[in-house]
Design a protein around this motif. Structure first.
Motif, mmCIF file in Angstrom:
data_model
loop_
_atom_site.group_PDB
_atom_site.id
_atom_site.type_symbol
_atom_site.label_atom_id
_atom_site.label_comp_id
_atom_site.label_asym_id
_atom_site.label_seq_id
_atom_site.Cartn_x
_atom_site.Cartn_y
_atom_site.Cartn_z
ATOM 1 N N THR A 163 123.654 -50.935 43.876
ATOM 2 C CA THR A 163 122.277 -50.619 44.272
ATOM 3 C C THR A 163 121.286 -51.749 44.042
ATOM 4 O O THR A 163 120.143 -51.664 44.481
ATOM 5 C CB THR A 163 121.775 -49.389 43.505
ATOM 6 O OG1 THR A 163 121.825 -49.667 42.098
ATOM 7 C CG2 THR A 163 122.643 -48.178 43.802
ATOM 8 N N ALA A 164 121.706 -52.804 43.322
ATOM 9 C CA ALA A 164 120.835 -53.940 43.023
ATOM 10 C C ALA A 164 119.651 -53.541 42.147
ATOM 11 O O ALA A 164 118.601 -54.181 42.194
ATOM 12 C CB ALA A 164 120.337 -54.605 44.316
ATOM 13 N N ASN A 165 119.829 -52.486 41.376
ATOM 14 C CA ASN A 165 118.790 -52.079 40.429
ATOM 15 C C ASN A 165 118.977 -52.802 39.101
ATOM 16 O O ASN A 165 120.096 -53.163 38.719
ATOM 17 C CB ASN A 165 118.834 -50.571 40.194
ATOM 18 C CG ASN A 165 118.399 -49.787 41.406
ATOM 19 O OD1 ASN A 165 117.558 -50.238 42.184
ATOM 20 N ND2 ASN A 165 118.984 -48.613 41.596
ATOM 21 N N GLN A 172 129.725 -59.066 41.889
ATOM 22 C CA GLN A 172 130.201 -60.243 41.165
ATOM 23 C C GLN A 172 130.749 -59.870 39.791
ATOM 24 O O GLN A 172 131.683 -60.512 39.287
ATOM 25 C CB GLN A 172 129.058 -61.249 41.005
ATOM 26 C CG GLN A 172 129.456 -62.566 40.372
ATOM 27 C CD GLN A 172 130.170 -63.487 41.341
ATOM 28 O OE1 GLN A 172 129.822 -63.557 42.516
ATOM 29 N NE2 GLN A 172 131.164 -64.210 40.855
ATOM 30 N N CYS A 173 130.193 -58.821 39.171
ATOM 31 C CA CYS A 173 130.674 -58.384 37.861
ATOM 32 C C CYS A 173 132.148 -57.996 37.922
ATOM 33 O O CYS A 173 132.876 -58.132 36.934
ATOM 34 C CB CYS A 173 129.853 -57.185 37.368
ATOM 35 S SG CYS A 173 128.112 -57.533 37.068
ATOM 36 N N LYS A 237 130.332 -51.536 34.384
ATOM 37 C CA LYS A 237 129.261 -51.994 33.508
ATOM 38 C C LYS A 237 128.862 -53.418 33.891
ATOM 39 O O LYS A 237 129.721 -54.229 34.247
ATOM 40 C CB LYS A 237 129.710 -51.957 32.052
ATOM 41 C CG LYS A 237 129.982 -50.555 31.517
ATOM 42 C CD LYS A 237 130.371 -50.609 30.048
ATOM 43 C CE LYS A 237 130.611 -49.205 29.514
ATOM 44 N NZ LYS A 237 130.989 -49.230 28.073
ATOM 45 N N PRO A 238 127.567 -53.729 33.814
ATOM 46 C CA PRO A 238 127.146 -55.094 34.129
ATOM 47 C C PRO A 238 127.821 -56.098 33.196
ATOM 48 O O PRO A 238 127.954 -55.851 31.996
ATOM 49 C CB PRO A 238 125.635 -55.056 33.891
ATOM 50 C CG PRO A 238 125.263 -53.620 33.969
ATOM 51 C CD PRO A 238 126.435 -52.857 33.453
ATOM 52 N N ALA A 239 128.251 -57.192 33.755
ATOM 53 C CA ALA A 239 128.843 -58.265 32.946
ATOM 54 C C ALA A 239 127.725 -59.136 32.385
ATOM 55 O O ALA A 239 126.942 -59.710 33.159
ATOM 56 C CB ALA A 239 129.801 -59.093 33.781
ATOM 57 N N CYS A 245 123.639 -61.128 38.306
ATOM 58 C CA CYS A 245 122.769 -60.079 37.738
ATOM 59 C C CYS A 245 122.663 -60.122 36.228
ATOM 60 O O CYS A 245 121.944 -59.323 35.629
ATOM 61 C CB CYS A 245 123.256 -58.698 38.165
ATOM 62 S SG CYS A 245 124.859 -58.203 37.450
ATOM 63 N N GLY A 246 123.410 -61.028 35.571
ATOM 64 C CA GLY A 246 123.444 -61.047 34.104
ATOM 65 C C GLY A 246 122.131 -61.516 33.497
ATOM 66 O O GLY A 246 121.347 -62.204 34.128
#
Length: 246
Positions: A163-165, A172-173, A237-239, A245-246
């Motif tokens: 969602t790019a939130n 990429q994660c 989960k975000p990397a 996005c990190g």
């Protein structure tokens, strides 16, 4: 607004409480960019068109080959040699004259791809290589555009929803954990119904995001095993070290 013919055409959808007239009008007002007119795009795009998504852009610079036909069901032998994006748009418009469909037949630079994504409400990544998927993800993240990414090879497939939130994962994660070694249907093979299942799932998620935005599961990644017929969902989960996005 829907005209009388559209009310009749989408009657079975409008009868659904989750769609109703309001949802059908939202579908008509939506612009979707489908990147890749291969097996995934051949499954996803016709369902978007028949469901009444008002504008669809198909981006693919390849031409139809005989070896495509076993899994790319939008095309016939008469389409061999044509640009896939043009042939697919013709197919969609033949099915539904109430929508608009625009083909992009040139290879898209980062700048042109950014401009195309900006003009659309959401993106279906139906491409077949990691670098392109990562570029699409990067631009969608920058533009805060919903990305529904699909892939399929051999007898397995994957679908991701990003969602790019803020504080949520991006493609990429996950892709950072994949091998950089090139892999393709040419080298590894592909079972035709698998791309149909994955592409149809992409279309379903896209439609759900339009008619019932709160129903779309975020940070979601689904793995499908075509031999065992199992869907395995993952919560991504975000990397922390992700370069996007990190």
């Amino acid at each position: 607004m829907l005209d009388e013919h559209e009310y009749q055409r989408y009657d079975r959808q409008i009868a659904l409480k989750c769609v109703d007239i309001e949802g059908q009008e939202r579908l008509k007002a939506t612009r979707i960019l489908v990147i890749g007119a291969g097996g995934l795009g051949s499954a996803a795009a016709p369902y978007l068109a028949s469901s009444g998504v008002g504008h669809i852009t198909i981006s693919d610079f390849d031409k139809v080959e005989l070896s495509n036909l076993h899994r790319q069901t939008c095309f016939t032998e008469n389409d061999i040699g044509r640009y896939k994006s043009e042939a697919m748009c013709d197919r969609l418009l033949t099915n539904n004259s109430h929508i608009s469909c625009v083909p992009i037949t040139s290879k898209q630079s980062s700048q042109l791809l950014t401009e195309a994504i900006i003009e659309h409400d959401l993106v279906l990544d139906c491409t077949d290589n990691k670098p392109t998927r990562e570029l699409i993800n990067e631009i969608c993240w920058q533009q805060k555009t919903l990305l529904i990414s699909g892939s399929a090879i051999r007898t397995e497939g994957q679908v991701g929803v990003f969602t790019a939130n803020k504080n949520e994962a991006c493609y990429q994660c996950i892709s950072s954990q994949f091998s950089d070694a090139p892999s393709s249907c040419v080298m590894s093979g592909i079972l035709p119904p698998v791309v149909g299942i994955i592409g149809s799932m992409q279309a379903l998620i896209a439609i759900n995001s339009i008619i019932a935005p709160n129903s779309v599961v975020t940070n979601a990644f689904y793995y499908f095993d075509g031999l065992s017929m199992e869907w395995i969902p993952y919560k991504v989960k975000p990397a922390p070290a992700c370069k996007i996005c990190g």
